[in-house]
Structure formats: C-alpha cells, structure tokens
Motif scaffolding. Structure first.
Motif, PDB file in Angstrom:
ATOM      1  N   GLN A   3       0.849  -1.189   0.000  1.00 33.08           N
ATOM      2  CA  GLN A   3       0.000   0.000   0.000  1.00 33.08           C
ATOM      3  C   GLN A   3       0.881   1.234   0.000  1.00 33.08           C
ATOM      4  O   GLN A   3       1.894   1.294   0.700  1.00 33.08           O
ATOM      5  CB  GLN A   3      -0.915   0.013   1.217  1.00 33.08           C
ATOM      6  CG  GLN A   3      -2.012  -1.039   1.172  1.00 33.08           C
ATOM      7  CD  GLN A   3      -2.990  -0.900   2.320  1.00 33.08           C
ATOM      8  OE1 GLN A   3      -2.605  -0.581   3.434  1.00 33.08           O
ATOM      9  NE2 GLN A   3      -4.261  -1.137   2.044  1.00 33.08           N
ATOM     10  N   LEU A   4       0.497   2.197  -0.814  1.00 29.83           N
ATOM     11  CA  LEU A   4       1.187   3.479  -0.893  1.00 29.83           C
ATOM     12  C   LEU A   4       0.161   4.560  -0.591  1.00 29.83           C
ATOM     13  O   LEU A   4      -0.850   4.659  -1.282  1.00 29.83           O
ATOM     14  CB  LEU A   4       1.780   3.687  -2.285  1.00 29.83           C
ATOM     15  CG  LEU A   4       2.749   2.622  -2.783  1.00 29.83           C
ATOM     16  CD1 LEU A   4       3.109   2.871  -4.250  1.00 29.83           C
ATOM     17  CD2 LEU A   4       4.004   2.592  -1.928  1.00 29.83           C
ATOM     18  N   VAL A   5       0.433   5.361   0.415  1.00 28.49           N
ATOM     19  CA  VAL A   5      -0.521   6.387   0.832  1.00 28.49           C
ATOM     20  C   VAL A   5       0.116   7.752   0.670  1.00 28.49           C
ATOM     21  O   VAL A   5       1.105   8.074   1.339  1.00 28.49           O
ATOM     22  CB  VAL A   5      -0.968   6.178   2.287  1.00 28.49           C
ATOM     23  CG1 VAL A   5      -1.962   7.260   2.693  1.00 28.49           C
ATOM     24  CG2 VAL A   5      -1.590   4.794   2.455  1.00 28.49           C
ATOM     25  N   GLU A   6      -0.470   8.535  -0.237  1.00 32.51           N
ATOM     26  CA  GLU A   6       0.061   9.875  -0.508  1.00 32.51           C
ATOM     27  C   GLU A   6      -0.642  10.915   0.355  1.00 32.51           C
ATOM     28  O   GLU A   6      -1.799  10.750   0.742  1.00 32.51           O
ATOM     29  CB  GLU A   6      -0.138  10.253  -1.970  1.00 32.51           C
ATOM     30  CG  GLU A   6       0.539   9.331  -2.956  1.00 32.51           C
ATOM     31  CD  GLU A   6      -0.444   8.696  -3.910  1.00 32.51           C
ATOM     32  OE1 GLU A   6      -0.060   8.356  -5.035  1.00 32.51           O
ATOM     33  OE2 GLU A   6      -1.614   8.550  -3.507  1.00 32.51           O
ATOM     34  N   SER A   7       0.058  12.008   0.588  1.00 36.02           N
ATOM     35  CA  SER A   7      -0.524  13.158   1.267  1.00 36.02           C
ATOM     36  C   SER A   7       0.256  14.397   0.874  1.00 36.02           C
ATOM     37  O   SER A   7       1.356  14.289   0.320  1.00 36.02           O
ATOM     38  CB  SER A   7      -0.496  12.969   2.787  1.00 36.02           C
ATOM     39  OG  SER A   7       0.820  12.809   3.252  1.00 36.02           O
ATOM     40  N   GLY A   8      -0.332  15.554   1.148  1.00 40.29           N
ATOM     41  CA  GLY A   8       0.385  16.806   0.947  1.00 40.29           C
ATOM     42  C   GLY A   8      -0.050  17.633  -0.238  1.00 40.29           C
ATOM     43  O   GLY A   8       0.461  18.740  -0.431  1.00 40.29           O
ATOM     44  N   GLY A   9      -0.961  17.130  -1.047  1.00 37.28           N
ATOM     45  CA  GLY A   9      -1.419  17.931  -2.170  1.00 37.28           C
ATOM     46  C   GLY A   9      -2.296  19.078  -1.718  1.00 37.28           C
ATOM     47  O   GLY A   9      -2.631  19.202  -0.535  1.00 37.28           O
ATOM     48  N   CYS A  22       4.748  10.046   0.543  1.00 41.83           N
ATOM     49  CA  CYS A  22       4.231   8.736   0.155  1.00 41.83           C
ATOM     50  C   CYS A  22       4.738   7.725   1.171  1.00 41.83           C
ATOM     51  O   CYS A  22       5.934   7.439   1.215  1.00 41.83           O
ATOM     52  CB  CYS A  22       4.693   8.363  -1.240  1.00 41.83           C
ATOM     53  SG  CYS A  22       4.299   6.657  -1.704  1.00 41.83           S
ATOM     54  N   ALA A  23       3.822   7.208   1.974  1.00 45.86           N
ATOM     55  CA  ALA A  23       4.174   6.228   2.990  1.00 45.86           C
ATOM     56  C   ALA A  23       3.876   4.828   2.469  1.00 45.86           C
ATOM     57  O   ALA A  23       2.755   4.545   2.034  1.00 45.86           O
ATOM     58  CB  ALA A  23       3.387   6.494   4.263  1.00 45.86           C
ATOM     59  N   ALA A  24       4.883   3.975   2.510  1.00 37.18           N
ATOM     60  CA  ALA A  24       4.740   2.600   2.022  1.00 37.18           C
ATOM     61  C   ALA A  24       4.466   1.652   3.184  1.00 37.18           C
ATOM     62  O   ALA A  24       4.932   1.871   4.306  1.00 37.18           O
ATOM     63  CB  ALA A  24       6.013   2.167   1.293  1.00 37.18           C
ATOM     64  N   SER A  25       3.733   0.585   2.883  1.00 37.16           N
ATOM     65  CA  SER A  25       3.388  -0.389   3.917  1.00 37.16           C
ATOM     66  C   SER A  25       4.506  -1.389   4.163  1.00 37.16           C
ATOM     67  O   SER A  25       4.434  -2.185   5.094  1.00 37.16           O
ATOM     68  CB  SER A  25       2.098  -1.133   3.535  1.00 37.16           C
ATOM     69  OG  SER A  25       2.254  -1.786   2.291  1.00 37.16           O
ATOM     70  N   LEU A  26       5.536  -1.347   3.299  1.00 40.67           N
ATOM     71  CA  LEU A  26       6.699  -2.215   3.455  1.00 40.67           C
ATOM     72  C   LEU A  26       7.954  -1.355   3.514  1.00 40.67           C
ATOM     73  O   LEU A  26       7.925  -0.175   3.170  1.00 40.67           O
ATOM     74  CB  LEU A  26       6.816  -3.180   2.275  1.00 40.67           C
ATOM     75  CG  LEU A  26       5.651  -4.135   2.012  1.00 40.67           C
ATOM     76  CD1 LEU A  26       5.937  -4.953   0.757  1.00 40.67           C
ATOM     77  CD2 LEU A  26       5.405  -5.029   3.212  1.00 40.67           C
ATOM     78  N   SER A  27       9.057  -1.959   3.902  1.00 37.59           N
ATOM     79  CA  SER A  27      10.330  -1.254   3.857  1.00 37.59           C
ATOM     80  C   SER A  27      10.588  -0.772   2.436  1.00 37.59           C
ATOM     81  O   SER A  27      10.380  -1.513   1.468  1.00 37.59           O
ATOM     82  CB  SER A  27      11.466  -2.174   4.280  1.00 37.59           C
ATOM     83  OG  SER A  27      12.714  -1.596   3.953  1.00 37.59           O
ATOM     84  N   ILE A  28      11.037   0.471   2.308  1.00 34.16           N
ATOM     85  CA  ILE A  28      11.273   0.999   0.970  1.00 34.16           C
ATOM     86  C   ILE A  28      12.425   0.278   0.278  1.00 34.16           C
ATOM     87  O   ILE A  28      12.572   0.357  -0.938  1.00 34.16           O
ATOM     88  CB  ILE A  28      11.509   2.513   0.990  1.00 34.16           C
ATOM     89  CG1 ILE A  28      12.707   2.871   1.873  1.00 34.16           C
ATOM     90  CG2 ILE A  28      10.262   3.243   1.448  1.00 34.16           C
ATOM     91  CD1 ILE A  28      13.028   4.359   1.858  1.00 34.16           C
ATOM     92  N   PHE A  29      13.224  -0.459   1.026  1.00 29.11           N
ATOM     93  CA  PHE A  29      14.294  -1.234   0.400  1.00 29.11           C
ATOM     94  C   PHE A  29      13.757  -2.493  -0.280  1.00 29.11           C
ATOM     95  O   PHE A  29      14.491  -3.205  -0.951  1.00 29.11           O
ATOM     96  CB  PHE A  29      15.365  -1.576   1.431  1.00 29.11           C
ATOM     97  CG  PHE A  29      16.106  -0.380   1.926  1.00 29.11           C
ATOM     98  CD1 PHE A  29      15.928   0.091   3.220  1.00 29.11           C
ATOM     99  CD2 PHE A  29      16.957   0.319   1.082  1.00 29.11           C
ATOM    100  CE1 PHE A  29      16.598   1.212   3.665  1.00 29.11           C
ATOM    101  CE2 PHE A  29      17.631   1.446   1.516  1.00 29.11           C
ATOM    102  CZ  PHE A  29      17.443   1.896   2.812  1.00 29.11           C
TER     103      PHE A  29
END
Length: 114
Positions: A3-9, A22-29
């Motif tokens: 899941q990718l959750v955007e904010s800030g627009g 953009c906050a990811a539900s998994l490690s970005i690595f």
C-alpha cells in the motif's frame, strides 16, 4: 500487499511550494525504485522524479532544479519537495513503487493558480 498512501497535495499560488509524502506499507528497500508520476487532464501520466534503492535520483527535464525527491528510510516514506511551482505543474500526482511489478498510490491533487 503493498500500500502506498500519498498526502500533501492542495492548492497553491504560482512560485509557491508544496511537499508530497508517500508512505509505504513495506520497507522501501523492498522496491527497486520509488517515485512520483503526474497526470494532467487530457494528458498521459508522466514521470516526475524517481529514486533507486541505492539512492540515485532521476528527474524529468520539466522539474529539474525545482523539485527534489528524498526518502526517510525509518519511516518508509518518500517525499517530493516542489518549489517554484507553475500552473503547468497542476495535475494529480501518484506515488509509484517497483518490484517485479508496479504499485500505485491513490493520487493527490496539486493545483497551482497563476
């Protein structure tokens, strides 16, 4: 499931600034790359900026020198700092993450008034 959750627009005047997250539900690595795309009305979705897992950034020519992509590994979050905004930057901005497939956020509207 990713899941990718955007904010800030939002709405901003020309030459102003916004920061997208953009906050990811998994490690970005987990991802080969993460980035931002945008789609303006009547136009195709286009790459704005991306960041490889190794940290190398890539920018479209239209935003070079104005936008900056970064990440916070501890928060599994990628950011897009947008400065000197122009009316032509108005679009829905989508977070993207790539493994063996593409994952997309729901999109966040950025409107720049002239």
């Amino acid at each position: 499931q990713v899941q990718l959750v955007e904010s800030g627009g939002g709405l901003v005047q020309a030459v102003g600034s916004l920061r997208l997250s953009c906050a990811a539900s998994l490690s970005i690595f987990t991802f080969r790359s993460m980035g931002w795309y945008r789609q303006a009305p009547g136009k195709q979705r286009e790459l704005v900026a991306s960041l490889t897992s190794g940290g190398s950034p890539n920018y479209s020519d239209s935003v070079k020198g104005r936008f900056a992509i970064s990440r916070d590994n501890a928060k599994n979050t990628v950011y897009l700092q947008m400065n000197s905004l122009k009316s032509e930057d108005t679009a829905v901005y989508y977070c993207n993450a790539v493994t063996y497939t593409n994952y997309w956020g729901q999109g966040t509207q950025v409107t720049v008034s002239s």
